[in-house]
Design a protein around this motif. Structure first.
Motif, PDB file in Angstrom:
ATOM      1  N   ASP A 129       0.852  -1.183   0.000  1.00 44.47           N
ATOM      2  CA  ASP A 129       0.000   0.000   0.000  1.00 44.47           C
ATOM      3  C   ASP A 129       0.892   1.240   0.000  1.00 44.47           C
ATOM      4  N   ILE A 130       0.980   1.888  -1.143  1.00 45.67           N
ATOM      5  CA  ILE A 130       1.751   3.125  -1.247  1.00 45.67           C
ATOM      6  C   ILE A 130       0.829   4.285  -0.887  1.00 45.67           C
ATOM      7  N   LYS A 131       1.068   4.875   0.250  1.00 47.06           N
ATOM      8  CA  LYS A 131       0.205   5.961   0.730  1.00 47.06           C
ATOM      9  C   LYS A 131       0.380   7.225  -0.114  1.00 47.06           C
ATOM     10  N   HIS A 132       1.614   7.511  -0.459  1.00 42.79           N
ATOM     11  CA  HIS A 132       1.946   8.655  -1.318  1.00 42.79           C
ATOM     12  C   HIS A 132       3.387   8.465  -1.763  1.00 42.79           C
ATOM     13  N   TYR A 133       3.750   9.057  -2.874  1.00 46.39           N
ATOM     14  CA  TYR A 133       5.097   8.862  -3.413  1.00 46.39           C
ATOM     15  C   TYR A 133       6.025  10.037  -3.137  1.00 46.39           C
ATOM     16  N   THR A 134       5.536  11.072  -2.444  1.00 47.56           N
ATOM     17  CA  THR A 134       6.410  12.155  -1.998  1.00 47.56           C
ATOM     18  C   THR A 134       6.439  12.161  -0.467  1.00 47.56           C
ATOM     19  N   ARG A 135       7.516  12.660   0.076  1.00 47.91           N
ATOM     20  CA  ARG A 135       7.670  12.687   1.530  1.00 47.91           C
ATOM     21  C   ARG A 135       6.593  13.563   2.181  1.00 47.91           C
ATOM     22  N   ARG A 136       6.387  14.728   1.600  1.00 49.78           N
ATOM     23  CA  ARG A 136       5.392  15.649   2.159  1.00 49.78           C
ATOM     24  C   ARG A 136       3.985  15.051   2.069  1.00 49.78           C
ATOM     25  N   GLY A 137       3.670  14.459   0.914  1.00 51.07           N
ATOM     26  CA  GLY A 137       2.357  13.858   0.737  1.00 51.07           C
ATOM     27  C   GLY A 137       2.125  12.698   1.690  1.00 51.07           C
ATOM     28  N   GLN A 139       3.437  12.262   4.669  1.00 54.85           N
ATOM     29  CA  GLN A 139       3.190  12.787   6.010  1.00 54.85           C
ATOM     30  C   GLN A 139       1.789  13.381   6.127  1.00 54.85           C
ATOM     31  N   GLN A 140       1.320  14.019   5.063  1.00 61.48           N
ATOM     32  CA  GLN A 140      -0.016  14.589   5.078  1.00 61.48           C
ATOM     33  C   GLN A 140      -1.074  13.505   5.195  1.00 61.48           C
ATOM     34  N   VAL A 141      -0.876  12.398   4.488  1.00 57.85           N
ATOM     35  CA  VAL A 141      -1.864  11.318   4.484  1.00 57.85           C
ATOM     36  C   VAL A 141      -1.847  10.520   5.787  1.00 57.85           C
ATOM     37  N   THR A 142      -0.632  10.229   6.296  1.00 55.92           N
ATOM     38  CA  THR A 142      -0.499   9.257   7.390  1.00 55.92           C
ATOM     39  C   THR A 142      -0.153   9.836   8.754  1.00 55.92           C
ATOM     40  N   GLY A 143       0.397  11.055   8.786  1.00 57.43           N
ATOM     41  CA  GLY A 143       0.874  11.611  10.046  1.00 57.43           C
ATOM     42  C   GLY A 143       2.249  11.105  10.441  1.00 57.43           C
ATOM     43  N   GLN A 144       2.898  10.322   9.566  1.00 62.11           N
ATOM     44  CA  GLN A 144       4.214   9.750   9.846  1.00 62.11           C
ATOM     45  C   GLN A 144       5.160  10.030   8.671  1.00 62.11           C
ATOM     46  N   THR A 145       6.450   9.816   8.895  1.00 63.96           N
ATOM     47  CA  THR A 145       7.403   9.910   7.793  1.00 63.96           C
ATOM     48  C   THR A 145       7.410   8.589   7.024  1.00 63.96           C
ATOM     49  N   PRO A 146       7.867   8.595   5.780  1.00 60.29           N
ATOM     50  CA  PRO A 146       7.891   7.361   4.983  1.00 60.29           C
ATOM     51  C   PRO A 146       9.130   6.501   5.206  1.00 60.29           C
ATOM     52  N   ASP A 147       9.985   6.854   6.156  1.00 63.03           N
ATOM     53  CA  ASP A 147      11.283   6.195   6.290  1.00 63.03           C
ATOM     54  C   ASP A 147      11.158   4.683   6.480  1.00 63.03           C
ATOM     55  N   GLU A 148      10.253   4.252   7.361  1.00 58.88           N
ATOM     56  CA  GLU A 148      10.134   2.822   7.639  1.00 58.88           C
ATOM     57  C   GLU A 148       9.595   2.067   6.431  1.00 58.88           C
ATOM     58  N   SER A 149       8.608   2.652   5.759  1.00 63.32           N
ATOM     59  CA  SER A 149       8.049   1.985   4.587  1.00 63.32           C
ATOM     60  C   SER A 149       9.088   1.881   3.471  1.00 63.32           C
ATOM     61  N   LEU A 150       9.934   2.886   3.342  1.00 60.47           N
ATOM     62  CA  LEU A 150      10.989   2.840   2.328  1.00 60.47           C
ATOM     63  C   LEU A 150      12.036   1.785   2.664  1.00 60.47           C
ATOM     64  N   ALA A 151      12.309   1.604   3.957  1.00 58.64           N
ATOM     65  CA  ALA A 151      13.251   0.554   4.373  1.00 58.64           C
ATOM     66  C   ALA A 151      12.690  -0.826   4.050  1.00 58.64           C
ATOM     67  N   PHE A 152      11.393  -1.004   4.292  1.00 58.67           N
ATOM     68  CA  PHE A 152      10.755  -2.280   3.951  1.00 58.67           C
ATOM     69  C   PHE A 152      10.814  -2.531   2.448  1.00 58.67           C
ATOM     70  N   HIS A 179      -1.319  13.998 -10.086  1.00 61.41           N
ATOM     71  CA  HIS A 179      -0.935  13.067  -9.021  1.00 61.41           C
ATOM     72  C   HIS A 179      -0.769  11.650  -9.564  1.00 61.41           C
ATOM     73  N   LEU A 180      -1.721  11.211 -10.357  1.00 60.11           N
ATOM     74  CA  LEU A 180      -1.680   9.833 -10.860  1.00 60.11           C
ATOM     75  C   LEU A 180      -0.556   9.639 -11.879  1.00 60.11           C
ATOM     76  N   GLU A 181      -0.214  10.680 -12.615  1.00 59.99           N
ATOM     77  CA  GLU A 181       0.954  10.620 -13.498  1.00 59.99           C
ATOM     78  C   GLU A 181       2.224  10.438 -12.668  1.00 59.99           C
ATOM     79  N   GLY A 182       2.305  11.173 -11.559  1.00 57.24           N
ATOM     80  CA  GLY A 182       3.440  11.027 -10.659  1.00 57.24           C
ATOM     81  C   GLY A 182       3.513   9.634 -10.055  1.00 57.24           C
ATOM     82  N   LEU A 183       2.355   9.085  -9.718  1.00 58.83           N
ATOM     83  CA  LEU A 183       2.312   7.720  -9.185  1.00 58.83           C
ATOM     84  C   LEU A 183       2.833   6.728 -10.222  1.00 58.83           C
TER      85      LEU A 183
END
Length: 241
Positions: A129-137, A139-152, A179-183
């Motif tokens: 499940d990719i919540k968003h493909y940018t760091r800012r996005g 954090q906006q969607v999840t309230g967390q940084t993407p660091d752990e998901s990127l490590a996985f 957005h979908l083009e970026g995805l």
């Protein structure tokens, strides 16, 4: 093998949308993300009166009863919440499934506790499940940084794990052609992607927020028509590596 009790929210015995074929889906309790569109806030906490505690051995014995229905393509999917938060139990359950000849699938946002090799070596397929493909996005969607998901994701890529990419499309949050083009471009940087699924935002879990006394972040946002996503989903899948 040490026995670790898993905390299980629920088990669905005959699912058709959480991986290939007919599957059993085990929803594990616990999640650190607070996605604005989450439809299962009842899975966030690790505690609660309705949670089942079960050993991996007991669980897999139960799941094995459905093995005749799995056929050549089906199997067991571990979902959540976030299944990676119960690392020891998940590893044990996946290992026992593999020993029983059951296809294993992990439905995850990749937000666990690190060191994923032991889990992934018993995993046949990841629904990521990719919540968003940018760091800012993200954090906006999840309230967390993407660091752990990127490590996985890095570990899964290094281990050549097949991926199905999932992305929830929410009006005003994760929709629109730009957005979908970026995805599409982001998915194009990944290897071993077998398919991509665009999941339309729905409001089926809103009543759970009211029951739990939690404000719903997307109050007033209308559900999305799945037909609006069909062309984009086809386009993205046609451009997979």
């Amino acid at each position: 093998m040490t026995m670790t009790l898993g905390r299980i929210h629920s088990i669905e015995s005959m699912a058709l949308v959480d991986g290939p074929g007919v599957r059993s889906v085990v929803f594990l309790q616990g999640c650190r993300l607070r996605c604005q569109y989450c439809h299962n806030p009842d899975t966030w906490s690790m505690t609660g009166k309705n949670i089942q505690e079960m050993s991996a051995e007991t669980l897999v014995k139960r799941l094995s009863r459905f093995k005749p229905y799995y056929g050549d393509k089906g199997g067991v999917t571990f979902s959540g919440g976030e299944p990676l938060l119960q690392k020891d139990f998940l590893t044990e359950a996946l290992q026992l499934c593999k020993a029983a000849g059951i296809h294993t699938c992990l439905d995850t946002a990749g937000c666990g506790m690190g060191d994923y090799e032991d889990i992934l070596k018993y995993t046949d397929l990841v629904l990521l499940d990719i919540k968003h493909y940018t760091r800012r996005g993200y954090q906006q969607v999840t309230g967390q940084t993407p660091d752990e998901s990127l490590a996985f994701l890095e570990t899964a890529q290094r281990m050549h794990i097949p991926l199905w990419i999932r992305h929830v499309v929410v009006p005003g949050l994760t929709d629109g052609d730009e957005h979908l083009e970026g995805l599409k471009n982001y998915i194009g940087t990944l290897k071993y992607v077998e398919r991509a699924e665009l999941l339309p935002y729905h409001v089926l879990g809103v009543h759970k927020y009211k029951t739990l006394g939690i404000p719903y972040p997307l109050e007033g946002v209308e559900p999305m028509d799945p037909q609006k996503l069909s062309d984009w989903q086809t386009f993205i899948n046609n451009h997979l590596n």
